[in-house]
Design a protein around this motif. Structure first.
Motif, short mmCIF file in Angstrom:
data_model
loop_
_atom_site.label_atom_id
_atom_site.label_comp_id
_atom_site.label_asym_id
_atom_site.label_seq_id
_atom_site.Cartn_x
_atom_site.Cartn_y
_atom_site.Cartn_z
N ARG A 211 23.64 -10.36 33.83
CA ARG A 211 24.34 -8.96 33.60
C ARG A 211 25.25 -8.88 32.45
O ARG A 211 25.78 -10.09 32.14
N PHE A 212 25.10 -8.02 31.62
CA PHE A 212 26.01 -7.81 30.47
C PHE A 212 26.91 -6.62 30.89
O PHE A 212 26.36 -5.55 30.71
N GLY A 213 28.00 -6.89 31.40
CA GLY A 213 28.89 -5.84 31.53
C GLY A 213 28.04 -4.66 32.76
O GLY A 213 27.68 -5.27 33.79
N HIS B 202 22.02 -4.66 33.56
CA HIS B 202 21.51 -5.67 34.17
C HIS B 202 20.06 -6.08 33.33
O HIS B 202 19.11 -5.72 33.56
N ALA B 203 20.26 -7.04 32.64
CA ALA B 203 19.22 -7.43 31.37
C ALA B 203 18.07 -8.23 32.25
O ALA B 203 17.00 -7.91 31.92
N CYS B 204 18.47 -8.93 33.12
CA CYS B 204 17.43 -9.64 33.94
C CYS B 204 17.79 -9.78 35.54
O CYS B 204 18.93 -9.83 35.76
N ALA C 39 13.63 -4.84 27.47
CA ALA C 39 12.98 -5.33 29.04
C ALA C 39 13.68 -6.51 29.69
O ALA C 39 13.67 -6.90 30.59
N GLY C 40 14.37 -7.52 28.62
CA GLY C 40 15.08 -8.42 29.00
C GLY C 40 14.25 -9.76 28.53
O GLY C 40 14.72 -10.78 29.01
N LYS C 41 13.39 -9.80 27.53
CA LYS C 41 12.85 -10.81 27.30
C LYS C 41 13.54 -12.00 26.61
O LYS C 41 13.76 -13.11 26.89
N SER C 42 14.34 -11.39 25.60
CA SER C 42 15.09 -12.39 24.86
C SER C 42 16.25 -12.77 25.70
O SER C 42 16.67 -13.92 25.63
N THR C 43 16.85 -12.16 26.63
CA THR C 43 17.92 -12.44 27.64
C THR C 43 17.26 -13.70 28.45
O THR C 43 18.09 -14.77 28.49
N ILE D 243 32.20 -10.63 22.87
CA ILE D 243 30.69 -10.36 23.07
C ILE D 243 29.97 -11.55 22.45
O ILE D 243 30.13 -11.73 21.31
N ALA D 244 29.10 -12.21 23.01
CA ALA D 244 28.46 -13.32 22.68
C ALA D 244 27.68 -12.73 21.22
O ALA D 244 26.96 -11.90 21.37
N GLY E 77 6.84 -6.79 27.10
CA GLY E 77 7.79 -5.70 27.86
C GLY E 77 8.35 -4.88 26.76
O GLY E 77 8.32 -5.31 25.50
N GLU E 78 8.70 -3.88 27.00
CA GLU E 78 9.42 -2.75 25.95
C GLU E 78 10.64 -3.46 25.62
O GLU E 78 11.17 -4.31 25.81
N ASN E 79 11.11 -2.80 24.51
CA ASN E 79 12.29 -3.13 23.86
C ASN E 79 13.47 -3.15 24.92
O ASN E 79 13.62 -1.98 25.94
N ALA F 197 25.39 -4.75 18.18
CA ALA F 197 24.88 -5.87 18.18
C ALA F 197 24.29 -6.43 19.70
O ALA F 197 23.49 -7.18 19.84
N THR F 198 24.73 -5.61 20.73
CA THR F 198 24.16 -5.96 22.05
C THR F 198 22.96 -5.09 22.31
O THR F 198 22.46 -5.37 23.60
N LEU F 199 22.56 -4.48 21.44
CA LEU F 199 21.18 -3.49 21.96
C LEU F 199 20.16 -4.83 21.63
O LEU F 199 19.93 -5.62 20.89
N SER F 200 18.84 -4.56 22.27
CA SER F 200 17.63 -5.31 22.00
C SER F 200 17.22 -5.06 20.68
O SER F 200 17.49 -3.91 20.07
N GLY F 201 16.52 -6.06 20.08
CA GLY F 201 16.11 -5.87 18.74
C GLY F 201 15.36 -4.51 18.43
O GLY F 201 15.62 -4.11 17.31
N GLY F 202 14.47 -4.44 19.16
CA GLY F 202 13.80 -3.09 18.84
C GLY F 202 14.70 -1.78 18.84
O GLY F 202 14.53 -0.87 18.26
N ASN F 203 15.51 -1.71 19.77
CA ASN F 203 16.60 -0.75 19.86
C ASN F 203 17.44 -0.65 18.43
O ASN F 203 17.76 0.56 18.02
N ASP G 250 10.13 -16.35 19.95
CA ASP G 250 10.50 -14.96 20.54
C ASP G 250 10.34 -13.99 19.07
O ASP G 250 10.87 -14.19 17.96
N GLU G 251 9.02 -13.46 19.14
CA GLU G 251 8.79 -12.51 17.94
C GLU G 251 8.47 -13.54 16.75
O GLU G 251 9.35 -12.88 15.72
N PRO G 252 7.70 -14.45 16.61
CA PRO G 252 7.76 -15.41 15.52
C PRO G 252 7.15 -14.64 14.33
O PRO G 252 7.26 -14.89 13.42
N ARG H 102 9.14 -2.98 12.65
CA ARG H 102 9.14 -4.72 13.12
C ARG H 102 9.91 -4.55 14.41
O ARG H 102 11.03 -4.06 14.56
N GLY H 103 9.35 -5.43 15.27
CA GLY H 103 10.02 -5.54 16.46
C GLY H 103 10.01 -4.58 17.43
O GLY H 103 10.68 -4.70 18.49
N VAL H 104 9.37 -3.43 17.11
CA VAL H 104 9.49 -2.09 17.99
C VAL H 104 8.38 -2.28 19.17
O VAL H 104 7.11 -2.71 18.66
#
Ligand SMILES: Nc1ncnc2c1ncn2[C@@H]1O[C@H](COP(=O)(O)OP(=O)(O)OP(=O)(O)O)[C@@H](O)[C@H]1O
Ligand SMILES: Nc1ncnc2c1ncn2[C@@H]1O[C@H](COP(=O)(O)OP(=O)(O)OP(=O)(O)O)[C@@H](O)[C@H]1O
Ligand SMILES: O[C@@H]1[C@@H](O)[C@H](O)OC[C@H]1O
Ligand SMILES: [Mg+2]
Ligand SMILES: [Mg+2]
Lengths: 354, 512, 312, 354
Positions: B15-17, B20-22, B43-47, D353-354, B39-41, B406-412, B168-170, B436-438
């Protein structure tokens, strides 16, 4: 634009042997320009040096500025600031700042005098203890920065006050004079070599400064530690992800700064035959100025030790040439301000990479 | 090669605050497989992979490597356990060289304890060569193009000789040719028994290389499928919970008059920056209501052209003519460009697009502030409303407009850059790799959006390294080679082959 | 070989003495930022203007011993004919002063001494005596019935601060009813005097007098008391008595300070000596001149101001 | 993804009702914590305030620290630093630093005294001229930073020297006393109001400080200019590409800093009845400390004006309580150092925040 064919970068199949030539920097105009600007951190120094020769008064037909005695004086005069600036360079490269160095210098000067004169210690134990104090002081500051995440400006500003206060309490507020001899309350004669010269030409503090400077230059060029320093200043997150021990490097860097400030304090005491708790007041700004004039960015991650050494010498030459020309002290302040900006502008001639 | 998993993650939660990322995710990686994570932007992949790579040390659930439970407190721990990661965002040190970046934190030493520069260089060169990148390892990373930096990241991960490689999205920043090279490398690694976790939004890639696909949705596993069995639609269905409608070719309005007209544009920089390809003879035209694509190989100068058109390029002498709406156009800077109704979505969203530590709302409104203020004072309610509308319209997944970008996922994050420029209601929109990354769903929405914007009369010039994107989206494709226009292909004659041929500098007859 | 500097014989002697010649005098000042020292510079310059052939260059060490050493070295490179130095501290400047002296350059030391006797002449006040005079004034005139005194001291670690504290205690010893209830430093500065006094007015109920180690701090303390409406209940004294508009004499004349004690700069005396040495070729100048202090109260303020040549 | 028609993005008619629910912070535990930490920049101040009450001496049963006269004094004592710190906050928010403020204060103090006393100007022209000088000085520094791309540390360090030199030359090195009256060489009586109080309670400088502080707070909250300031500090390149007039904002910010330093100088002269060229020495560090203790990052882009005001008050309370307890000056230095670090640590309690 005779750059190597960009398409080959992407399209060449793996079997193709690498085109060796393409990997080398092309020896064309750009390369020449590039190489020229590699020494940019020296531009300001060279300019000020040339101007100093030109405007120097002469005495008995001799250029006063260029006289060996005068040049030696210049290097001697900047040696303490220079040594501090070397340590400061590491701190600034990781994106920090150390305002405590002047006060640590004072603390170390008091320590040197007290330990030798009052406690009757020899030179070696005195130097070791004082260097240890400086290192520990720096490391403590570094640990606070690294652990609590407080900005180093604040931590070291507090450290400045604390070191100054400790030095005053230790010395009873007064300068502790150093007399030489074998008696009680006397320091070993050898300590006074710090105010001497090699062959009457090269002042010992200048020698120490240059040795430290060159040493630091090599460290910065060839150690893994240096790469970690640059990495933390350039992109802390990348450094962390790469497994760089960020906290440890940070503590080490502040410890180095404290160590070198203490070394400068020992030299200070040796040069002035006294350790006073007010020694080194304001040196932090001069040291930072040397680093920044040398082209190191306060944002961290980019800069060079050669630049710092050049920056320190530049400031020394500037002070010297203004004094040699009998410029009024107040006018000096204004002129110095202008020259510093001009020198810094020279260091920036090269276009930035967007 | 056995089927015993190299890595087994069980019940992973994070969880981030309030987010619930995963939650309760199971994932295994076996030797010699490419396990794709979709997964969508957001979705929790990077997490999830941050947990595996030691970046996130506090989480629920357990990780086993070779059947042994492990707990990573730092990326270094994971590396020691044989897990290497190519992170989604480029995390390199600009001030260090390629070789130094590749070996950061584990520099080879000489007997004196100093860094063995020669060895480092040699190895770096070798790794880059495997990837087909002919780069001098002494070059500073800061002077590399985004794609080249991506290759350095990959090279770095390869140099770790890990048993588990997370990507991760190489390919987000790579052009097709480099992608092919990467896939060749992946094939070799797989043969050598390396387990690979592969994240991408490009469905075609997944179909090409994945042995197994796990789809995440809202932080949980939506399903694991065999790509040889499941269809693309099935997977998309799993990802977004609906099928994504066919995108293109809907009835388009007739384009209007020529809005942007570029003739013989060339820039001679005052001091050339190595690696930049300034415009060296660009001819193109964009009508209102038209979407024109810019194609070219890496370093062809697309980015530089767009920057020049936005007044953000390098300084130097300019030749040629540019007009917008028949009036000469030569912006002194981005501000002037915006004033003429030209907006630009840059390629490097973190470096040039966003203030990462600032809130989503602050980022969205930055360009359009003047329309949200009276006498210099910000009209808060209006601002709030505007931000809300933009976020909703672009379906940005953010807990609130006040959280840091900064806390958004890349696509967002990409969508935020987009939103900011669209708020300006430009007449000409310059887009550099806008998707890119969307994720695929959002991409479809962006495409719809671009169509509608064009239909409303906007002129759009779009640079992309994804040929399918150009082919399906654009009315015309302009191909650049070394900063020059080498072909203009109308929709009908624009094929992958034609574009590539032109991009490689093969002679193509100009048509249209 | 490493060797100690200095003592390499005085070949580079000053130009021959005698009238009708040009002489360059280096004035090495410890810190221009202190009014007392600025006035010292002005005194030296003004007096030198009256001597034909004298040219004075002033350097400012800004309170840094090392800088002052470098300043003197620079003077030597330039070839000054005479050095006037007001040292920041004694010990650190001793070596370089000796170096100049050994080169045959006459050296006049002002205000603070250096160690040993490698200088031509010293001119300065006696801070213990000044402190004592102030103490006696408190004991007999200002607070004969006794009272509570707050002391605002100069920069910790500077000799005048220590000596003025010591002398004062000696001076008030004869009146045991005088009590020093608090000592705080204001580092010679007016603004610090004000803020320190602010706090002391709160912490100390009934202050009868403020003994400040110099006039600027006394003035600062006065301003604080005035803001609290207590300026007439408390008596203020300072030290320095500079004959300039911002100096203590005017403050006494205008009734803000009760008294101040002159701490002469010795600037004019130094040029007098320089003239004897350089122009008159006198070999025999007094090695040490102690300048006395004058107690300045409302009675004599205007008169002393004029006597000292203060600008109106 | 049940998003409404995406075309509204560009052409969105404001009538579309936004989906309110999605934007609100969830009213759960996190929200409470979040709201609590919104006031984090006050934590240190509150802590120091509470401690001050606890350790204050008492007189006639009254807590000396809390007495209204004492609190007024505290605010008066920090008012100049506070005003400077307000300007400094803008500078630091764009990632710069202004070391010249103390010297500009001195220059302004000299200017105020000279213009009124020697040139016989009235209050209004004097104030206007002095404020203009400060603003112009700041703007010049800003222009050099913005045009030549030299780090502001160097430019303003040079500016510090220059301003100090000019002030010394202008004043002849000595303080210029300000006497009040109608005669020649006398300043208008009204100027002395700067050392007075409103109703005998609120000192005028304190009032000015609070007014400026609140004004700046509002500016920072609600103007487009402020958003540009934050944007430049957050990511300069992104700001430029978003159409922020980076150079102009930068010049403006340094001009504001110069303006406020000059204002502080006028107040300084009014409070001390004199303008001395050495006034304000070292104030820059105190002002920066106030800003940084207030939680503003020296890296730029994040911080608040409320934090700065709190930081200035914190420093004032600290000085005051140490003096009230008649702590030895040297011990004060050490204690001050420790408290500053502790206060700064309090401001950082919240997990990053990390
Ligand atoms: N450090 C963080 N602080 C707060 N929230 C975070 C943080 N990192 C990620 N999140 C949130 O967790 C969720 C999952 O993000 P994550 O980056 O894992 O998505 P992703 O699947 O990688 O998306 P993308 O395809 O866009 O990269 C998102 O809602 C994101 O906003
Ligand atoms: N040496 C360099 N120094 C600074 N910036 C560079 C350098 N080389 C490239 N860039 C920047 O990198 C970007 C171009 O790199 P990128 O990876 O986007 O290339 P590309 O998009 O594949 O090719 P194209 O040039 O066709 O856009 C631009 O922003 C360019 O200004
Ligand atoms: O005010 C004087 C101070 O400035 C000087 O340093 O020492 C003597 C004092 O009287
Ligand atoms: Mg991701
Ligand atoms: Mg590009």
């Amino acid at each position: 634009m005779n750059s190597p064919n960009p398409t080959t970068v992407a399209a060449s199949p793996p079997e193709t042997p690498p085109r060796r030539g393409a990997i080398r920097l092309p020896k064309d105009r750009h390369a020449i320009v590039d190489n020229f600007f590699r020494f940019q951190s020296l531009f300001g120094l060279v300019a000020v040096f040339v101007i100093a020769i030109a405007v120097s008064p002469s005495r008995n037909g001799e250029n006063v500025f260029l006289s060996s005695g005068n040049l030696a004086n210049i290097v001697r005069a900047v040696s303490e600031i220079g040594i501090i600036a070397v340590g400061m360079t590491f701190v600034i490269l990781i994106g920090g700042i150390d305002l405590s160095v002047g006060a640590v210098l004072g603390l170390a000067a008091v320590g040197s005098a007290t330990l030798m004169v009052d406690s009757g210690l020899g030179i070696v134990p005195t130097v070791l203890i004082v260097l240890f104090i400086g290192t520990a002081f720096g490391a403590t500051q570094g640990a606070i920065v690294a652990r609590l995440g407080i900005q180093s400006f604040i931590v070291t500003l507090a450290g400045l006050q604390a070191a100054r206060g400790i030095a005053r309490m230790w010395s009873g507020g007064l300068g502790i004079p150093i007399a030489y001899g074998d008696g009680p309350q006397e320091a070993p004669e050898a300590f006074s070599l710090l105010s001497g010269s090699i062959n009457g030409v090269l002042p010992v503090p200048a020698l120490i400064f240059l040795a430290i400077g060159v040493g630091a230059l090599l460290v910065l060029r060839s150690t893994a530690f240096a790469r970690h320093v640059y990495a933390i200043g350039g992109n802390e997150k990348a450094a962390r992800l790469s497994g760089v021990p960020v906290r440890r490097v940070r503590v080490t860097v502040f410890a180095i700064s404290g160590l070198l400030a203490a070394l400068a304090g020992i030299i200070h005491a040796g040069q002035l035959n006294q350790g006073s708790p007010n020694d080194g007041a304001g040196y932090e700004l001069d040291a930072i100025a040397a680093v920044v004039i040398g082209g190191t960015s306060l944002a961290g991650g980019s800069g060079s030790m050669g630049g710092t050494i050049a920056g320190a010498l530049l400031l020394g030459i500037l002070n010297n040439i203004l004094a040699l020309n009998n410029i009024d002290a107040n006018v000096q302040l204004v002129v110095k301000g202008l020259v510093i900006v001009a020198a810094a502008a020279l260091q920036r001639l090269r276009p930035r990479i967007a | 090669m056995t089927d015993r998993p190299l890595v087994r993650m069980t019940g992973i939660g994070k969880r981030f605050g309030g987010v619930h990322a995963c939650r309760d995710i199971d994932l295994t990686v076996t030797a010699g497989e490419v396990h794709a994570l979709l997964g969508e932007n957001g979705a929790g992949k990077s997490t999830l992979i941050n947990v595996l790579s030691g970046v996130i040390s506090e989480h629920d659930g357990t990780i086993e490597v070779d059947g042994e439970p492990v707990s990573f407190t730092s990326p270094a721990d994971a590396q020691r356990a044989g897990i290497a990661t190519i992170h989604q965002e480029l995390d390199l040190v600009a001030g260090l060289s390629i070789a130094e970046n590749m070996f950061l934190g584990r520099e080879p030493r000489t007997r004196l304890g100093t860094v063995d520069l020669r060895k480092m260089r040699r190895q770096a060169e070798a790794h880059l060569r495997t990837l087909g990148a002919d780069l001098d390892p002494r070059r500073l990373v800061g002077s590399l193009r985004v794609g080249e930096q991506q290759l350095v990241e990959i090279g770095r991960a390869l140099s770790l000789r890990a048993r588990v490689l997370i990507m991760d999205e190489p390919t987000a920043a790579l052009a097709d040719a480099e992608v092919e090279r990467l896939f060749a490398t992946i094939a070799e690694l797989r043969r050598a028994g390396v387990g690979i976790v592969y994240i991408s939004h490009r469905m075609a890639e997944i179909e090409l290389i994945a042995d197994r696909v796990t789809v995440l949705r809202n932080g949980t596993v939506a399903g694991t499928v065999d790509p040889r069995v499941a269809s693309r639609d099935d997977i998309i269905q799993l990802m977004v919970g609906r099928s994504v409608d066919a995108l293109f070719g809907e009835g388009r309005n007739e384009p209007g008059d020529v809005l942007l007209d570029v003739r013989g544009l060339a820039v001679t920089p005052r001091r050339p920056v190595p690696g930049r390809t300034e415009p060296a003879g660009v001819d193109l035209a964009v009508r209102s209501g038209e979407i024109v694509g810019l194609a070219g190989l890496m370093g062809a100068g697309r980015t530089e052209l767009l920057e020049t058109l936005f007044g953000a390029g390098g300084s130097g002498r300019r030749a040629g003519q540019v007009t917008i709406g028949d009036r000469p156009y030569r912006p002194s800077g981005p501000r002037a460009a915006l004033a003429r109704g030209v907006a630009f979505v840059p390629e490097d969203r973190r470096g040039a697009g966003l203030m990462l530590e600032h809130s989503v709302a602050d980022n969205v409104v930055l360009s359009a502030l003047s329309s949200l203020t009276t006498l210099g004072l910000v009209r808060r309610p209006l601002l709030r409303r505007t931000v809300a509308e933009q976020l909703t319209a672009l379906a940005v997944k953010a807990a609130s407009p006040s959280i840091p970008v900064a806390t958004l996922s890349g696509g967002n994050q990409q969508k935020i850059v987009f939103a900011k420029q669209l708020l300006m209601r430009p007449q000409l929109l310059l887009l550099d790799e806008p998707t890119r990354g969307v994720d695929i769903g959002a991409k479809a929405e962006i495409y719809h959006l671009l169509h509608r914007l064009a239909d409303s009369g906007m002129a759009i010039l779009l640079a992309s390294s994804e040929l399918p994107e150009l082919l399906s989206l654009c009315d015309r494709v302009v191909v650049l080679h070394r900063g020059r226009t080498v072909a203009v292909l109308p929709r009908a004659s624009a094929t992958q082959q034609a574009i590539l041929a032109a991009a490689n500098g093969d002679d193509v007859k100009e048509s249209g | 070989s490493v060797e100690k500097d200095g003592g390499d014989g005085g070949t580079d002697a000053s130009a021959q003495c005698g009238s009708g010649k040009e002489f360059l005098i280096g004035m090495s000042q410890a810190n221009n930022a202190e009014p007392y020292r600025q006035v010292m510079n002005d005194d030296v310059s003004t007096a030198a203007k009256a001597v034909s052939g004298f040219k004075v260059v002033v350097s400012d060490a800004a309170q840094d011993n090392s800088k002052q050493v470098a300043d003197v070295e620079n003077f030597l490179s330039q070839g000054i004919n005479l050095l006037i130095i007001s040292p920041n501290e004694a010990k650190p400047l001793t070596a370089v002063v000796k170096k100049a002296y050994d080169k045959g350059i006459p050296v006049i030391v002002l205000d603070r001494k250096v160690e040993g006797d490698a200088y031509t002449a010293f001119i300065g006040g006696d801070n213990v005596a000044i402190g004592k005079a102030a103490g006696e004034y408190y004991a007999k005139t200002l607070l004969p019935q006794g009272g509570k005194v707050v002391e605002i001291s100069g920069l910790p670690g500077s000799t005048p601060a220590a000596e003025r504290a010591q002398g004062f205690r000696e001076g008030i010893a004869s009146n045991p009813k005088i009590e020093i209830v608090a000592t705080q430093t204001a580092e010679w500065l007016r603004e610090k005097g004000q803020s320190v006094m602010d706090a002391m007015l709160k912490a100390q109920p009934d202050i009868d007098a403020v003994y400040a180690h110099n006039d600027p701090m006394a003035e600062g303390a006065y301003l604080a008391a005035k803001a609290a409406g207590k300026e007439s209940a408390i008596k203020f004294t300072g030290i320095d008595a500079l004959p300039v508009p911002s100096g203590g004499i005017k403050a006494v004349e205008q009734g803000r300070l009760q008294a101040t004690f002159q701490y002469a700069t010795g600037g004019r005396e130094a040029i007098d000596l320089a003239k004897k040495i350089l122009v008159d070729c006198s070999k025999d100048v007094p090695k040490s001149t102690t300048l006395g202090t004058t107690q300045i109260t409302k009675d004599n303020a205007a008169q002393v101001y004029t006597e000292l040549g203060g600008k109106q």
